[in-house]
Every structure is written in C-alpha cells, then in structure tokens.
Scaffold this motif. Sequence first.
Motif, PDB file in Angstrom:
ATOM      1  N   TYR A 126       0.836  -1.201   0.000  1.00  0.00           N
ATOM      2  CA  TYR A 126       0.000   0.000   0.000  1.00  0.00           C
ATOM      3  C   TYR A 126       0.871   1.250   0.000  1.00  0.00           C
ATOM      4  CZ  TYR A 126      -3.403   3.479   1.398  1.00  0.00           C
ATOM      5  OH  TYR A 126      -4.187   4.594   1.446  1.00  0.00           O
ATOM      6  N   ALA A 127       1.927   1.254   0.815  1.00  0.00           N
ATOM      7  CA  ALA A 127       2.820   2.412   0.867  1.00  0.00           C
ATOM      8  C   ALA A 127       3.542   2.605  -0.462  1.00  0.00           C
ATOM      9  CB  ALA A 127       3.822   2.246   1.998  1.00  0.00           C
ATOM     10  N   VAL A 128       3.997   1.510  -1.059  1.00  0.00           N
ATOM     11  CA  VAL A 128       4.681   1.610  -2.355  1.00  0.00           C
ATOM     12  C   VAL A 128       3.728   2.134  -3.417  1.00  0.00           C
ATOM     13  CG1 VAL A 128       5.696   0.231  -4.217  1.00  0.00           C
ATOM     14  CG2 VAL A 128       6.427  -0.123  -1.849  1.00  0.00           C
ATOM     15  N   ARG A 129       2.502   1.667  -3.394  1.00  0.00           N
ATOM     16  CA  ARG A 129       1.517   2.125  -4.384  1.00  0.00           C
ATOM     17  C   ARG A 129       1.217   3.601  -4.206  1.00  0.00           C
ATOM     18  NH1 ARG A 129      -4.536  -0.131  -5.470  1.00  0.00           N
ATOM     19  NH2 ARG A 129      -4.857   1.054  -7.363  1.00  0.00           N
ATOM     20  N   ARG A 130       1.155   4.077  -2.955  1.00  0.00           N
ATOM     21  CA  ARG A 130       0.876   5.492  -2.709  1.00  0.00           C
ATOM     22  C   ARG A 130       2.043   6.369  -3.150  1.00  0.00           C
ATOM     23  NH1 ARG A 130      -3.795   7.705  -0.594  1.00  0.00           N
ATOM     24  NH2 ARG A 130      -2.444   9.140   0.470  1.00  0.00           N
ATOM     25  N   LEU A 131       3.283   5.851  -3.005  1.00  0.00           N
ATOM     26  CA  LEU A 131       4.458   6.652  -3.337  1.00  0.00           C
ATOM     27  C   LEU A 131       4.743   6.684  -4.839  1.00  0.00           C
ATOM     28  CD1 LEU A 131       6.857   5.645  -0.446  1.00  0.00           C
ATOM     29  CD2 LEU A 131       5.658   7.808  -0.737  1.00  0.00           C
ATOM     30  N   THR A 132       4.411   5.606  -5.527  1.00  0.00           N
ATOM     31  CA  THR A 132       4.690   5.548  -6.973  1.00  0.00           C
ATOM     32  C   THR A 132       3.373   5.639  -7.727  1.00  0.00           C
ATOM     33  OG1 THR A 132       4.572   3.160  -6.957  1.00  0.00           O
ATOM     34  CG2 THR A 132       6.740   4.132  -6.647  1.00  0.00           C
ATOM     35  N   ALA A 133       3.133   6.769  -8.307  1.00  0.00           N
ATOM     36  CA  ALA A 133       1.893   6.972  -9.062  1.00  0.00           C
ATOM     37  C   ALA A 133       2.041   6.301 -10.423  1.00  0.00           C
ATOM     38  CB  ALA A 133       1.605   8.446  -9.233  1.00  0.00           C
TER      39      ALA A 133
END
Length: 139
Positions: A126-133
């Motif tokens: 979830y954090a990776v998805r939020r950081l990489t658009a």
Amino acid sequence: MFLVFLGPPGALVLIAAGYGLVAHAVRRIRQRCAPRLASPRPLGLVSVAALSAAVLVFGYADAWYSPGLYGDKTCLARMGVRAHPRSSGHFPLSTVCSGVEIVPAWVNPALTAPAVLTLVAVPVAYAVRRLTAVPVCGG
C-alpha cells in the motif's frame, strides 16, 4: 483428522486463488499494463492462497505427527519405539516421543510464515503504491 475435513476445501481454495491470480495477470497483460501486486485484488488472492497453503500444511502435519487416539502407535511408526508421547500440542504442533521431538523443524514456521508475510506485505504494498503513481489501466 484435520486433513480429511480441511484438505479438499483447502486444495480447492488454493487452486481457485491461483487461477484468480493468473487470470488477473493475463487480463492486465492483455490491456498492456504491468501486473501489479500492490492492488487490493491480487493482495487478497495472495492472502487467501497463503492461508489455504498453511491450512493444508497443518492438516498434513497433524495427520502425520499428531498422536490421535493411539499415541503409542504414532511413536512406533515414526521412531520405532512403542511408547506414549510425553507431550503433544497443536499450536505449535509438537509431539515428543521418548524425549525426541518427532515433528520436523520446518512445520511450525511453515504455518506462521504465510500470516506474517501477508501482514507485512499488505502495508508495504500500500505504501509503495501510494508513493509511486502508476497510470491506472483497467481496474
């Protein structure tokens, strides 16, 4: 005993989760999008697959190493010693015959690793998805 009741449904759930993951990846590839494991659907399918694999490992290990009704026969079959187990437990799975643990060392980590990995992977993904658009393609 657990293997009889949980084995077939666990295997079916594992197969269904694997099929869902493959279908999701094929659909994303056909849409010319990279398969993402950080979206909710694949994470849910991976979690279900991990849980069903843990249930299958527990059922196998419980059927093979649990003393059941005839503990002396379990010790005889696994160690060659006709003795009743001194202690046994389901969580963590343990059976001690004549002072020797007969449950292999890989069984209990195989039961807890899927839960721990899923609990760690979901927030990280979830954090990776939020950081990489990433441009959304399909759903």
